[in-house]
Scaffold this motif. Structure first.
Motif, PDB file in Angstrom:
ATOM      1  N   LEU A  42       3.117 -13.669   0.196  1.00  0.00           N
ATOM      2  CA  LEU A  42       2.915 -12.861  -0.995  1.00  0.00           C
ATOM      3  C   LEU A  42       3.462 -11.437  -0.875  1.00  0.00           C
ATOM      4  N   TRP A  43       3.275 -10.777   0.262  1.00  0.00           N
ATOM      5  CA  TRP A  43       3.779  -9.416   0.386  1.00  0.00           C
ATOM      6  C   TRP A  43       5.307  -9.405   0.349  1.00  0.00           C
ATOM      7  N   GLY A  44       5.932 -10.394   0.971  1.00  0.00           N
ATOM      8  CA  GLY A  44       7.386 -10.497   0.920  1.00  0.00           C
ATOM      9  C   GLY A  44       7.890 -10.734  -0.491  1.00  0.00           C
ATOM     10  N   VAL A  45       7.180 -11.596  -1.240  1.00  0.00           N
ATOM     11  CA  VAL A  45       7.547 -11.839  -2.639  1.00  0.00           C
ATOM     12  C   VAL A  45       7.427 -10.550  -3.444  1.00  0.00           C
ATOM     13  N   SER A  46       6.351  -9.801  -3.212  1.00  0.00           N
ATOM     14  CA  SER A  46       6.135  -8.554  -3.934  1.00  0.00           C
ATOM     15  C   SER A  46       7.249  -7.555  -3.660  1.00  0.00           C
TER      16      SER A  46
ATOM     17  N   SER B  15      10.318  -8.206  -2.738  1.00  0.00           N
ATOM     18  CA  SER B  15      11.538  -8.695  -3.377  1.00  0.00           C
ATOM     19  C   SER B  15      11.545  -8.363  -4.869  1.00  0.00           C
ATOM     20  N   GLN B  16      10.392  -8.520  -5.507  1.00  0.00           N
ATOM     21  CA  GLN B  16      10.301  -8.216  -6.936  1.00  0.00           C
ATOM     22  C   GLN B  16      10.448  -6.723  -7.210  1.00  0.00           C
ATOM     23  N   VAL B  17       9.915  -5.893  -6.315  1.00  0.00           N
ATOM     24  CA  VAL B  17      10.057  -4.445  -6.479  1.00  0.00           C
ATOM     25  C   VAL B  17      11.519  -4.038  -6.365  1.00  0.00           C
ATOM     26  N   LEU B  18      12.218  -4.582  -5.386  1.00  0.00           N
ATOM     27  CA  LEU B  18      13.642  -4.283  -5.224  1.00  0.00           C
ATOM     28  C   LEU B  18      14.424  -4.722  -6.462  1.00  0.00           C
ATOM     29  N   TYR B  19      14.121  -5.918  -6.948  1.00  0.00           N
ATOM     30  CA  TYR B  19      14.783  -6.422  -8.156  1.00  0.00           C
ATOM     31  C   TYR B  19      14.512  -5.496  -9.336  1.00  0.00           C
TER      32      TYR B  19
ATOM     33  N   VAL C 110       1.676   1.140  -6.692  1.00  0.00           N
ATOM     34  CA  VAL C 110       1.131  -0.198  -6.411  1.00  0.00           C
ATOM     35  C   VAL C 110       1.740  -0.762  -5.137  1.00  0.00           C
ATOM     36  N   THR C 111       3.047  -0.560  -4.960  1.00  0.00           N
ATOM     37  CA  THR C 111       3.722  -1.061  -3.763  1.00  0.00           C
ATOM     38  C   THR C 111       3.209  -0.363  -2.515  1.00  0.00           C
ATOM     39  N   ALA C 112       3.031   0.959  -2.594  1.00  0.00           N
ATOM     40  CA  ALA C 112       2.532   1.715  -1.442  1.00  0.00           C
ATOM     41  C   ALA C 112       1.124   1.277  -1.072  1.00  0.00           C
ATOM     42  N   SER C 113       0.249   1.168  -2.065  1.00  0.00           N
ATOM     43  CA  SER C 113      -1.126   0.750  -1.804  1.00  0.00           C
ATOM     44  C   SER C 113      -1.176  -0.660  -1.237  1.00  0.00           C
ATOM     45  N   ASP C 114      -0.360  -1.534  -1.789  1.00  0.00           N
ATOM     46  CA  ASP C 114      -0.318  -2.924  -1.328  1.00  0.00           C
ATOM     47  C   ASP C 114       0.197  -3.009   0.106  1.00  0.00           C
ATOM     48  N   THR C 115       1.187  -2.189   0.434  1.00  0.00           N
ATOM     49  CA  THR C 115       1.753  -2.193   1.788  1.00  0.00           C
ATOM     50  C   THR C 115       0.755  -1.648   2.803  1.00  0.00           C
ATOM     51  N   ILE C 116       0.044  -0.574   2.434  1.00  0.00           N
ATOM     52  CA  ILE C 116      -0.981  -0.024   3.334  1.00  0.00           C
ATOM     53  C   ILE C 116      -2.082  -1.049   3.571  1.00  0.00           C
ATOM     54  N   HIS C 117      -2.449  -1.761   2.520  1.00  0.00           N
ATOM     55  CA  HIS C 117      -3.459  -2.812   2.668  1.00  0.00           C
ATOM     56  C   HIS C 117      -2.993  -3.876   3.660  1.00  0.00           C
ATOM     57  N   GLN C 118      -1.728  -4.280   3.555  1.00  0.00           N
ATOM     58  CA  GLN C 118      -1.191  -5.271   4.480  1.00  0.00           C
ATOM     59  C   GLN C 118      -1.200  -4.747   5.911  1.00  0.00           C
ATOM     60  N   ALA C 119      -0.866  -3.474   6.087  1.00  0.00           N
ATOM     61  CA  ALA C 119      -0.867  -2.876   7.426  1.00  0.00           C
ATOM     62  C   ALA C 119      -2.280  -2.845   8.010  1.00  0.00           C
TER      63      ALA C 119
ATOM     64  N   ARG D  52      -2.825  -8.699  -3.440  1.00  0.00           N
ATOM     65  CA  ARG D  52      -1.428  -9.136  -3.432  1.00  0.00           C
ATOM     66  C   ARG D  52      -1.072  -9.826  -4.756  1.00  0.00           C
ATOM     67  N   LEU D  53      -2.018 -10.563  -5.303  1.00  0.00           N
ATOM     68  CA  LEU D  53      -1.781 -11.229  -6.584  1.00  0.00           C
ATOM     69  C   LEU D  53      -1.682 -10.219  -7.721  1.00  0.00           C
ATOM     70  N   TYR D  54      -2.450  -9.139  -7.640  1.00  0.00           N
ATOM     71  CA  TYR D  54      -2.339  -8.073  -8.646  1.00  0.00           C
ATOM     72  C   TYR D  54      -0.922  -7.512  -8.660  1.00  0.00           C
ATOM     73  N   ALA D  55      -0.420  -7.169  -7.482  1.00  0.00           N
ATOM     74  CA  ALA D  55       0.921  -6.594  -7.386  1.00  0.00           C
ATOM     75  C   ALA D  55       1.977  -7.568  -7.875  1.00  0.00           C
TER      76      ALA D  55
END
Length: 320
Positions: free
Chosen positions: A22-26, A28-32, A51-60, A237-240
């Protein structure tokens, strides 16, 4: 710890050459999004970045949690009972991600309903309640609790957090679908597009609501396991992903109408049988969070029939 590890893998980065989680998909969608929509308003770009920053920090944070339990404290079974700080702090960033996305959807409801407060205020209240409950849960866990067994003290707070994670999503999707359904007209082309927009509206809250409900059910059914944590980790991750999928889908909806030659901007919700060319509505899927552009196919046919010449050398009256 096995369940916790699986949840980190499911919500994390690329796992192998053919499977992206899911994080990888997110990402990819942000880059697109940034490549294909450079002219979007700054507010939407900042929302995507936040949203991307918060989601990435959560993953970390969840990655650090599993690393601490399985690597840093390897061979120390007592550590498995402790609450590492990162697994508590991740709740804060999860609720930030949800708050940003749900806040955007709430603004969409406000614009699409033309500022009807009786629709907007309950949704906003539920979103703020969920945000407040998540913050309260994190603060109490950080300041008062030390082990997983201590989480029993805030069991009901955790349950309420999961409940309010699902209710706003269902409310938002229901309101958006209702408004879109009422904007249907007699035009088959516009109705098809509105049906597609309704599907997108449902998708904004369906997966997160289902995930929150499963997390709540497993929390009560299997309280001594981490099964509920697996589903809880996936909610942010689903929110993002739902936000990025909605923003990026605008181009595919437009591209699907390239052959159409009439553009209609909906700003007001029309009544049944009203003239489509005079109806407008604010929609969440536009770059500014505002307007839906509907293109209606109009086909002009010219029927050519044989032109017969009469005996007088002139065209007969029945020729076209």
């Amino acid at each position: 710890m096995g369940i916790l590890l699986i949840s980190v893998v499911l919500s994390g980065a690329r796992t192998n050459a053919t499977s992206t989680s899911l994080w990888g998909v997110s990402c990819s969608q942000v880059l697109y999004y940034y490549i294909r929509f450079p002219n979007d308003p700054l507010s939407i770009k900042l929302l995507v970045g936040a949203v991307t920053a918060s989601d990435t920090i959560h993953q970390a944070l969840i990655t650090h949690s599993i690393y601490w339990y399985l690597v840093t404290e390897y061979g120390n079974p007592r550590s498995l009972a402790l609450l590492v700080k990162s697994i508590v702090v991740e709740v804060i960033f999860q609720c930030i991600t949800g708050f940003l996305v749900q806040g955007y959807y709430t603004i969409c409801v406000w614009r699409l309903s033309k500022g009807k407060l009786y629709l907007v205020i309950p949704v906003a209240a539920m979103v703020l309640t969920e945000f407040g409950l998540s913050l309260a849960y994190s603060i109490i866990a950080l300041t008062r609790l030390e082990t997983f067994s201590d989480l029993v003290q805030i069991k009901m707070l955790s349950a309420c957090t999961n409940i309010f994670a699902a209710i706003p999503d269902v409310a938002i999707a229901s309101i958006l679908c209702t408004i879109l359904y009422r904007s249907r007209t007699g035009s088959p082309k516009s109705n098809i597009l509105i049906n597609r927009l309704m599907v997108f509206a449902i998708n904004t809250g369906l997966l997160t609501s289902v995930c929150a409900c499963i997390s709540l059910i497993t929390f009560f059914a299997f309280p001594t396991t981490f099964i509920y944590i697996c589903f809880y980790f996936l909610i942010g991750r689903l929110y993002a992903n739902s936000l990025m999928a909605m923003l990026n889908a605008r181009r595919s909806r437009r591209d699907g109408c390239n052959s159409d030659d009439t553009t209609v901007s909906l700003r007001e919700v029309p009544t049944a049988g009203s003239n489509l060319t005079h109806c407008n509505v604010n929609a969440p899927s536009s770059p500014g969070g505002g307007r839906i552009a509907i293109r209606v196919n109009t086909t002009k046919e010219m029927k050519h029939e044989p032109m017969e010449c009469n005996t007088a050398g002139t065209f007969g009256p029945d020729t076209v």
